[in-house]
Design an enzyme around this catalytic site. Structure first.
Site, PDB file in Angstrom:
ATOM      1  NE  ARG A   1       1.327  -5.556   0.206  1.00  0.00           N
ATOM      2  CZ  ARG A   1       1.755  -6.644  -0.453  1.00  0.00           C
ATOM      3  NH1 ARG A   1       2.763  -7.371   0.028  1.00  0.00           N
ATOM      4  NH2 ARG A   1       1.207  -7.002  -1.582  1.00  0.00           N
TER       5      ARG A   1
ATOM      6  CB  SER B   1      -4.382  -2.909  -1.909  1.00  0.00           C
ATOM      7  OG  SER B   1      -4.262  -3.613  -3.115  1.00  0.00           O
TER       8      SER B   1
ATOM      9  CD  GLU C   1      -1.067  -2.530   0.919  1.00  0.00           C
ATOM     10  OE1 GLU C   1      -1.776  -3.556   0.810  1.00  0.00           O
ATOM     11  OE2 GLU C   1      -0.363  -2.089  -0.001  1.00  0.00           O
TER      12      GLU C   1
HETATM   13  C1  LIG Z   1      -1.670   2.556  -8.303  1.00  0.00           C
HETATM   14  C2  LIG Z   1      -0.930   1.945  -7.139  1.00  0.00           C
HETATM   15  C3  LIG Z   1      -0.606   0.591  -7.131  1.00  0.00           C
HETATM   16  C4  LIG Z   1       0.096   0.018  -6.055  1.00  0.00           C
HETATM   17  N1  LIG Z   1       0.397  -1.315  -6.093  1.00  0.00           N
HETATM   18  C5  LIG Z   1       1.099  -1.889  -5.081  1.00  0.00           C
HETATM   19  C6  LIG Z   1       1.432  -3.274  -5.110  1.00  0.00           C
HETATM   20  O1  LIG Z   1       1.131  -3.988  -6.063  1.00  0.00           O
HETATM   21  N2  LIG Z   1       2.109  -3.804  -4.059  1.00  0.00           N
HETATM   22  C7  LIG Z   1       2.494  -3.041  -2.985  1.00  0.00           C
HETATM   23  O2  LIG Z   1       3.097  -3.587  -2.069  1.00  0.00           O
HETATM   24  N3  LIG Z   1       2.190  -1.709  -2.936  1.00  0.00           N
HETATM   25  C8  LIG Z   1       1.515  -1.132  -3.951  1.00  0.00           C
HETATM   26  N4  LIG Z   1       1.191   0.210  -3.905  1.00  0.00           N
HETATM   27  C9  LIG Z   1       1.600   1.010  -2.741  1.00  0.00           C
HETATM   28  C10 LIG Z   1       2.909   1.811  -2.957  1.00  0.00           C
HETATM   29  O3  LIG Z   1       3.238   1.894  -4.312  1.00  0.00           O
HETATM   30  C11 LIG Z   1       4.094   1.196  -2.223  1.00  0.00           C
HETATM   31  O4  LIG Z   1       3.808   1.065  -0.859  1.00  0.00           O
HETATM   32  C12 LIG Z   1       5.384   2.034  -2.383  1.00  0.00           C
HETATM   33  O5  LIG Z   1       6.469   1.338  -1.835  1.00  0.00           O
HETATM   34  C13 LIG Z   1       5.256   3.410  -1.747  1.00  0.00           C
HETATM   35  O6  LIG Z   1       6.381   4.172  -2.140  1.00  0.00           O
HETATM   36  P1  LIG Z   1       6.396   5.738  -1.933  1.00  0.00           P
HETATM   37  O7  LIG Z   1       7.769   6.224  -2.242  1.00  0.00           O
HETATM   38  O8  LIG Z   1       5.301   6.362  -2.685  1.00  0.00           O
HETATM   39  O9  LIG Z   1       6.126   5.823  -0.366  1.00  0.00           O
HETATM   40  P2  LIG Z   1       5.310   6.969   0.398  1.00  0.00           P
HETATM   41  O10 LIG Z   1       3.849   6.829   0.069  1.00  0.00           O
HETATM   42  O11 LIG Z   1       5.931   8.284   0.167  1.00  0.00           O
HETATM   43  O12 LIG Z   1       5.530   6.495   1.898  1.00  0.00           O
HETATM   44  C14 LIG Z   1       4.940   5.320   2.371  1.00  0.00           C
HETATM   45  C15 LIG Z   1       5.357   5.109   3.838  1.00  0.00           C
HETATM   46  O13 LIG Z   1       6.740   4.826   3.899  1.00  0.00           O
HETATM   47  C16 LIG Z   1       7.428   5.848   4.638  1.00  0.00           C
HETATM   48  N5  LIG Z   1       8.670   6.108   3.899  1.00  0.00           N
HETATM   49  C17 LIG Z   1       8.799   6.426   2.590  1.00  0.00           C
HETATM   50  N6  LIG Z   1      10.109   6.516   2.264  1.00  0.00           N
HETATM   51  C18 LIG Z   1      10.805   6.241   3.384  1.00  0.00           C
HETATM   52  C19 LIG Z   1      12.193   6.173   3.695  1.00  0.00           C
HETATM   53  N7  LIG Z   1      13.146   6.414   2.779  1.00  0.00           N
HETATM   54  N8  LIG Z   1      12.558   5.871   4.979  1.00  0.00           N
HETATM   55  C20 LIG Z   1      11.605   5.631   5.931  1.00  0.00           C
HETATM   56  N9  LIG Z   1      10.294   5.694   5.697  1.00  0.00           N
HETATM   57  C21 LIG Z   1       9.894   5.978   4.433  1.00  0.00           C
HETATM   58  C22 LIG Z   1       6.485   7.030   4.670  1.00  0.00           C
HETATM   59  O14 LIG Z   1       6.699   7.835   5.824  1.00  0.00           O
HETATM   60  C23 LIG Z   1       5.130   6.352   4.699  1.00  0.00           C
HETATM   61  O15 LIG Z   1       4.816   5.926   5.998  1.00  0.00           O
HETATM   62  C24 LIG Z   1       0.495   0.813  -4.967  1.00  0.00           C
HETATM   63  C25 LIG Z   1       0.165   2.188  -4.971  1.00  0.00           C
HETATM   64  C26 LIG Z   1      -0.530   2.748  -6.053  1.00  0.00           C
HETATM   65  C27 LIG Z   1      -0.844   4.205  -6.054  1.00  0.00           C
END
Ligand SMILES: Cc1cc2nc3c(=O)[nH]c(=O)nc-3n(C[C@H](O)[C@H](O)[C@H](O)COP(=O)(O)OP(=O)(O)OC[C@H]3O[C@@H](n4cnc5c(N)ncnc54)[C@H](O)[C@@H]3O)c2cc1C
Length: 341
Positions: free
Chosen positions: A160, A238, A332
């Site tokens: 992570r 999580s 996380e």
């Molecule tokens: C129901 C649910 C289940 C999930 N299950 C998992 C799982 O099984 N495993 C897991 O690892 N995660 C899981 N997650 C967490 C999440 O899905 C991941 O971390 C995902 O990669 C986040 O993507 P996002 O586009 O929504 O990022 P955001 O929430 O928009 O951003 C997350 C972080 O990344 C940064 N960021 C986003 N895009 C960029 C970019 N292009 N360049 C630089 N920084 C950036 C943001 O500034 C922020 O700090 C889950 C979340 C939910 C809601």
């Protein structure tokens, strides 16, 4: 002014000074240059599924990334090389790779969010991490004001974590390249719960298509698929990472606590187990915030939560685990405009 609750899966978060929707690389870089030149704080958002934004919002520029492009090259020997724009939806990309006959990403099915966010915390599930399949990450370096491309080893991936998370405000991911196998079968299934669901031994293989279906079903049962109508899925996944302890710290845990030995000799344990054994239970609530009824690690918005409610619930879990086991759970989820301390 825009309200950030509309941009996050927790559906909380106050206003932003400005929100820019950037749908291609030029727009992303232009927005960054303008904000940086004005000395304004920047928040990059993909789908907002891994952030908890405070009720006061964000007094800066939010750049919402929706850039999408796909380039692919397929070779019968070396497999498929795919370069994907940061704003593509992760699970749509996974589904496409599987329908095109590429193997590798099936256990990462159903994770919400964008392709560009996947390397940030090195997303993982059911025994695999995305770092196993990434070859290159193309970024805009805000410090050098230039494009910088990272090879896999330069990303410093770990559980992570990555260089992009450590140097949080420096690199903006523009495109991610993956190397996948061409094939219909998985590599050995190493996650016991998934092996059971597929009816194979741990170490056995299964069809990729069937593995994606099994993963989606397991995730649904835990509220880990986004679903508008299911409040148990109004989470950020999580909330805490699984703690990685020294061998001596791990020895202090009760014998029945889960232990996964890491390559460096440290021991990973389960945050969910610690919470449940410290008195944090599914369904526990604080005002509008509630622990999911399906998964203790998912802190949810039961409908009318504020960010403060969710933070209070998280603090309560942290305090109970610290008191019982002497371990501080680390979020996380990315906290924006609030802290848990
Ligand atoms: C129901 C649910 C289940 C999930 N299950 C998992 C799982 O099984 N495993 C897991 O690892 N995660 C899981 N997650 C967490 C999440 O899905 C991941 O971390 C995902 O990669 C986040 O993507 P996002 O586009 O929504 O990022 P955001 O929430 O928009 O951003 C997350 C972080 O990344 C940064 N960021 C986003 N895009 C960029 C970019 N292009 N360049 C630089 N920084 C950036 C943001 O500034 C922020 O700090 C889950 C979340 C939910 C809601």
């Amino acid at each position: 002014m825009g309200d950030l609750s509309q941009y996050t899966s927790l559906r909380v978060g106050g206003p932003a000074r400005q929100i820019v929707n950037a749908s291609n690389e030029t727009e992303i870089i232009e927005a960054l240059k303008v904000a940086d030149a004005a000395g304004l704080p920047v928040l990059i958002l993909g789908s907002g599924t891994n952030v908890l934004v405070g009720d006061q919002g964000f007094d800066g520029v939010v750049i919402h990334i929706s850039s999408s492009h796909v380039e692919s090259e397929v070779d019968a020997c070396s497999g498929a090389t795919l370069s994907i724009g940061a704003g593509e939806t992760w699970d749509e990309f996974v589904a496409t790779t599987i329908s095109r006959g590429f193997a590798g990403l099936e256990t990462l099915s159903g994770i919400p969010g964008t392709v560009g966010a996947a390397p940030i915390q090195n997303i993982g599930a059911y025994g695999h991490e995305v770092s196993e399949f990434i070859t290159r990450v193309r970024t805009y370096d805000r410090k050098q004001k230039a494009i910088r491309t990272f090879t896999n080893s330069e990303c410093n991936f770990s559980y992570r974590n990555s260089i992009f998370k450590v140097e949080r405000d420096r690199y903006v991911v523009l495109e991610v390249s993956f190397q996948l196998r061409v094939g219909e079968m998985t590599t050995p299934i190493i996650y016991a719960e998934l092996a059971r669901a597929l009816g194979v031994e741990v170490g056995g293989k299964a069809p990729v298509v069937q593995t994606r279906d099994a993963v989606l079903k397991l995730r649904e049962g835990k509220g880990m698929l986004l679903n508008e109508t299911d409040h148990d899925s109004w989470s950020a996944g999580s909330f805490f990472t699984n703690p990685i302890l020294t061998a001596a710290q791990a020895d202090e845990l009760p014998i029945e606590a889960p232990r996964w030995i890491q390559e460096d000799g440290r021991v990973k344990t389960s945050a969910a187990w610690l919470m449940e054994h410290a008195g944090v239970h599914k369904g526990d609530a604080h005002l509008g915030a509630r622990i999911s009824s399906k998964h203790v690690l998912a802190l949810t918005n039961a409908g009318n939560a504020t960010a403060a409610d969710i933070a209070a619930l998280a603090r309560d879990a942290q305090e109970k685990v610290l008191k019982k086991f002497g371990i501080t759970l680390v979020p996380e989820v990315n906290l924006v405009g609030l802290t848990l301390n």
